[in-house]
Scaffold this active site. Sequence first.
Site, PDB file in Angstrom:
ATOM      1  N   LYS A   1       0.794  -1.331   0.163  1.00 26.18           N
ATOM      2  CA  LYS A   1       0.030  -0.146   0.042  1.00 26.18           C
ATOM      3  C   LYS A   1       0.815   1.057  -0.084  1.00 26.18           C
ATOM      4  O   LYS A   1       1.579   1.631   1.004  1.00 26.18           O
ATOM      5  CB  LYS A   1      -0.661  -0.010   1.285  1.00 26.18           C
ATOM      6  CG  LYS A   1      -2.289   0.654   1.057  1.00 26.18           C
ATOM      7  CD  LYS A   1      -2.296   2.110   0.697  1.00 26.18           C
ATOM      8  CE  LYS A   1      -1.966   3.118   1.843  1.00 26.18           C
ATOM      9  NZ  LYS A   1      -1.834   4.374   1.273  1.00 26.18           N
TER      10      LYS A   1
ATOM     11  N   GLY B   1       6.768   5.578   7.639  1.00 23.74           N
ATOM     12  CA  GLY B   1       5.744   6.814   7.668  1.00 23.74           C
ATOM     13  C   GLY B   1       6.119   7.422   8.814  1.00 23.74           C
ATOM     14  O   GLY B   1       6.883   7.491   9.577  1.00 23.74           O
TER      15      GLY B   1
ATOM     16  N   GLY C   1       1.865   4.862  11.763  1.00 20.61           N
ATOM     17  CA  GLY C   1       2.679   3.853  12.546  1.00 20.61           C
ATOM     18  C   GLY C   1       2.095   3.173  13.720  1.00 20.61           C
ATOM     19  O   GLY C   1       1.746   2.112  13.933  1.00 20.61           O
TER      20      GLY C   1
ATOM     21  N   GLU D   1       9.231   1.944  10.483  1.00 16.05           N
ATOM     22  CA  GLU D   1      10.531   2.912  10.472  1.00 16.05           C
ATOM     23  C   GLU D   1       9.736   4.271  10.482  1.00 16.05           C
ATOM     24  O   GLU D   1       9.073   4.631   9.441  1.00 16.05           O
ATOM     25  CB  GLU D   1      11.249   2.628   9.242  1.00 16.05           C
ATOM     26  CG  GLU D   1      12.686   3.291   8.958  1.00 16.05           C
ATOM     27  CD  GLU D   1      12.821   4.457   8.500  1.00 16.05           C
ATOM     28  OE1 GLU D   1      12.800   5.563   9.209  1.00 16.05           O
ATOM     29  OE2 GLU D   1      12.884   4.707   7.409  1.00 16.05           O
TER      30      GLU D   1
ATOM     31  N   CYS E   1      13.629  10.850   6.654  1.00 21.75           N
ATOM     32  CA  CYS E   1      13.337  10.614   7.735  1.00 21.75           C
ATOM     33  C   CYS E   1      14.571  10.825   8.912  1.00 21.75           C
ATOM     34  O   CYS E   1      14.468  11.018   9.990  1.00 21.75           O
ATOM     35  CB  CYS E   1      12.968   9.057   8.196  1.00 21.75           C
ATOM     36  SG  CYS E   1      14.121   7.940   7.308  1.00 21.75           S
TER      37      CYS E   1
ATOM     38  N   GLU F   1       8.989  16.745  14.650  1.00 25.19           N
ATOM     39  CA  GLU F   1       9.540  16.254  13.480  1.00 25.19           C
ATOM     40  C   GLU F   1       8.974  17.401  12.386  1.00 25.19           C
ATOM     41  O   GLU F   1       7.758  17.300  12.310  1.00 25.19           O
ATOM     42  CB  GLU F   1       9.458  15.267  12.860  1.00 25.19           C
ATOM     43  CG  GLU F   1       9.944  14.668  11.305  1.00 25.19           C
ATOM     44  CD  GLU F   1       9.850  13.164  11.072  1.00 25.19           C
ATOM     45  OE1 GLU F   1       8.677  12.543  11.136  1.00 25.19           O
ATOM     46  OE2 GLU F   1      10.940  12.698  10.454  1.00 25.19           O
TER      47      GLU F   1
HETATM   48  O1  TXE Z   1       2.692   9.854   6.647  1.00 28.42           O
HETATM   49  P1  TXE Z   1       1.871   8.941   6.944  1.00 28.42           P
HETATM   50  P2  TXE Z   1       2.308  11.362   5.840  1.00 28.42           P
HETATM   51  C1  TXE Z   1       6.347  11.935   8.766  1.00 28.42           C
HETATM   52  C2  TXE Z   1       6.568  13.235   8.740  1.00 28.42           C
HETATM   53  C3  TXE Z   1       5.310  13.771   7.985  1.00 28.42           C
HETATM   54  C4  TXE Z   1       4.524  12.675   8.829  1.00 28.42           C
HETATM   55  C5  TXE Z   1       3.040  12.584   8.120  1.00 28.42           C
HETATM   56  O2  TXE Z   1       7.043  14.074   9.849  1.00 28.42           O
HETATM   57  O3  TXE Z   1       5.198  15.057   8.096  1.00 28.42           O
HETATM   58  O4  TXE Z   1       5.175  11.584   8.959  1.00 28.42           O
HETATM   59  O5  TXE Z   1       3.339  12.040   6.681  1.00 28.42           O
HETATM   60  C6  TXE Z   1      -0.096   5.112   5.518  1.00 28.42           C
HETATM   61  N1  TXE Z   1      -3.073   2.361   8.605  1.00 28.42           N
HETATM   62  N2  TXE Z   1       6.818  10.946   7.684  1.00 28.42           N
HETATM   63  O6  TXE Z   1       1.033  11.763   6.353  1.00 28.42           O
HETATM   64  O7  TXE Z   1       0.305   9.084   7.131  1.00 28.42           O
HETATM   65  C7  TXE Z   1      -0.264   6.168   4.364  1.00 28.42           C
HETATM   66  O8  TXE Z   1      -1.324   6.036   3.542  1.00 28.42           O
HETATM   67  C8  TXE Z   1      -2.475   2.047   7.491  1.00 28.42           C
HETATM   68  C9  TXE Z   1       8.138  10.393   8.076  1.00 28.42           C
HETATM   69  O9  TXE Z   1       2.572  11.442   4.487  1.00 28.42           O
HETATM   70  O10 TXE Z   1       2.237   7.935   8.177  1.00 28.42           O
HETATM   71  C10 TXE Z   1       1.095   5.945   3.836  1.00 28.42           C
HETATM   72  O11 TXE Z   1       1.085   4.950   2.636  1.00 28.42           O
HETATM   73  N3  TXE Z   1      -1.608   2.924   6.977  1.00 28.42           N
HETATM   74  C11 TXE Z   1       8.579   9.455   7.056  1.00 28.42           C
HETATM   75  C12 TXE Z   1       2.061   5.652   4.802  1.00 28.42           C
HETATM   76  O12 TXE Z   1       1.145   5.285   6.071  1.00 28.42           O
HETATM   77  C13 TXE Z   1      -1.701   4.191   7.087  1.00 28.42           C
HETATM   78  C14 TXE Z   1       8.024   9.365   5.573  1.00 28.42           C
HETATM   79  C15 TXE Z   1       2.778   6.786   5.254  1.00 28.42           C
HETATM   80  O13 TXE Z   1       1.966   7.842   5.556  1.00 28.42           O
HETATM   81  C16 TXE Z   1      -2.648   4.608   8.189  1.00 28.42           C
HETATM   82  C17 TXE Z   1       6.740  10.157   5.408  1.00 28.42           C
HETATM   83  C18 TXE Z   1      -3.401   3.802   8.920  1.00 28.42           C
HETATM   84  N4  TXE Z   1      -4.133   4.001   9.905  1.00 28.42           N
HETATM   85  C19 TXE Z   1       6.506  10.755   6.425  1.00 28.42           C
HETATM   86  N5  TXE Z   1      -2.265   5.907   8.307  1.00 28.42           N
HETATM   87  C20 TXE Z   1       9.902   8.560   7.225  1.00 28.42           C
HETATM   88  N6  TXE Z   1       9.824   7.926   8.108  1.00 28.42           N
HETATM   89  O14 TXE Z   1      10.481   8.693   6.149  1.00 28.42           O
HETATM   90  C21 TXE Z   1      -1.555   6.356   7.113  1.00 28.42           C
HETATM   91  N7  TXE Z   1      -1.039   5.336   6.461  1.00 28.42           N
END
Ligand code: TXE
Length: 494
Positions: A177, A231, A236, A253, A287, A388
């Site tokens: 996904k 994410g 997470g 991660e 990240c 962050e």
């Molecule tokens: O991340 P999301 P977003 C951090 C960064 C950013 C914040 C939000 O601080 O501002 O996260 O970013 C999926 N059940 N990072 O909104 O939402 C979502 O669809 C299952 C750090 O983009 O965490 C996507 O595929 N899945 C980072 C994935 O999770 C779910 C990289 C990441 O999206 C879900 C990106 C749920 N309930 C953002 N909710 C890094 N570590 O590199 C969301 N997703």
Amino acid sequence: MSIETLANFVDGRGCPPASGTYLDCENPYSRTVWGRIARSDAADAEAAVSAARRAFREGPWSRFTAPQRGAMLHAMADVVAAHAEELARIEVRDNGKTYKEMLGQVKRIPEWYRFYGGLADKINGAVLPTEKPGQMNYTLHEPLGVIAMITPWNSPLMLLAWKLAPALAAGNVAVVKPSEFTSASALRFAELMTQEAGLPAGVLNVVTGLGAEVGAALTAHKDVAKVAFTGGVTGGRAAYVAAAEKLRPVSLELGGKSPNLVFADADLEQAARGIVSGIFGSGGQSCVAGSRALVHVSAMETFVARAVELTGKIRLGDPMSADTDIGPVATPAQFDRIMTCIGWAKKDGATTAIGGAPVSDPSGGEALFVAPTIFTGVWNDMRIAREEVFGPVLAVIPFETEEEAIALANDSDFGLGAGIWTRDISRVHRVAAALEAGSVWVNSYKGGSQISPFGGYKMSGLGREGGMEMIRDYLQVKSVWLNLADEVAYPFPL
Ligand code: TXE
């Protein structure tokens, strides 16, 4: 203008979403909608997991020998390498990062498939010398089954490779996904792997849509054996909780607030270069972005002056241009988030050394840019030092002693990366051991390898990605007992 419609990729072919609904894909530089992706729901998650399970239990993949799996991963590496430019362009169209960065990333992806492809036939059990006479005991290392892989928008195909390569090498199957903002690359990747590398149908499935919808359905699915997530903390945590309901393992991660510690004896020119590139590379959308600089008071003036000078030379613009260092912010929501964080810093009394404001699109368009920003006069308890940003914002914090520097570095909810800048070798080892961070770089910042483990302490995550041992996270061990005696031991009257 006609736009592309992208279906899910399930069981080796394109599958429209059950609901018939789609989400727009916007190019963050041109600000135009170039296509749409399936807005999948639980029905699509069910179809993808079922296809994966069939491939795992009955399909050709279930009969692949370990060396054949290894050869398949090598073939996948070759196909990625052959399509690197195309895949990098797809990434840039969705996340706005520079083409040179995304091409560099995509060109490194084959190394992951080759490394884990090489490990596929080196996973073996053991015959164990137990204390029981007449009994033989051996172990089998078996794949887990269907792995749900949830990936973000900042480095989509690379972060997928970190999960998919070890998972497939171990014999698992995947339902991916991708981020709703960057789904096109995973869809094209899955198509290429099936059509050109020969990955059997059902081994790699991609369902697109929102985290709270299809993402949540996948993480809660009863037939998902493990969730591998990259994410933000909120998503997470939701994935972790959903998997916990089913008692499934999870790797996470997540984000960071990674510090660079600049000691008085550091080469300040190198520290300034390493720290400026460590935060502003990727526009801070990484990240492991080094978003806190902890600087010894005696080095502060020189360090800040040079860091500001270097930062002022960073070029914003068209991500496809070779002259651009940072492209637009990936999404309007992310832009709002960055500007909110900048607002906190100013309100809390930090000094804007450079940046601190949006920049209008140099091409006259509507792309969203934020000036690379350095705040000085930051204290570690300010919000800008704790949360962050995921954008081009560096918080500079003073310290006086080594103990204080370590305490400030560790005073964070996160613990992903850290940098140490010093010429004192004893200090290097003392501080590296004391830092609560999954990766520590000395006199450099960032950089990694498929051969080395990567992951976070504290709220930066659970588990590691990369390295040999990590393949065990995609395996489970079975203990087999063989009675070598003619008769079974029988405790009751005959
Ligand atoms: O991340 P999301 P977003 C951090 C960064 C950013 C914040 C939000 O601080 O501002 O996260 O970013 C999926 N059940 N990072 O909104 O939402 C979502 O669809 C299952 C750090 O983009 O965490 C996507 O595929 N899945 C980072 C994935 O999770 C779910 C990289 C990441 O999206 C879900 C990106 C749920 N309930 C953002 N909710 C890094 N570590 O590199 C969301 N997703």
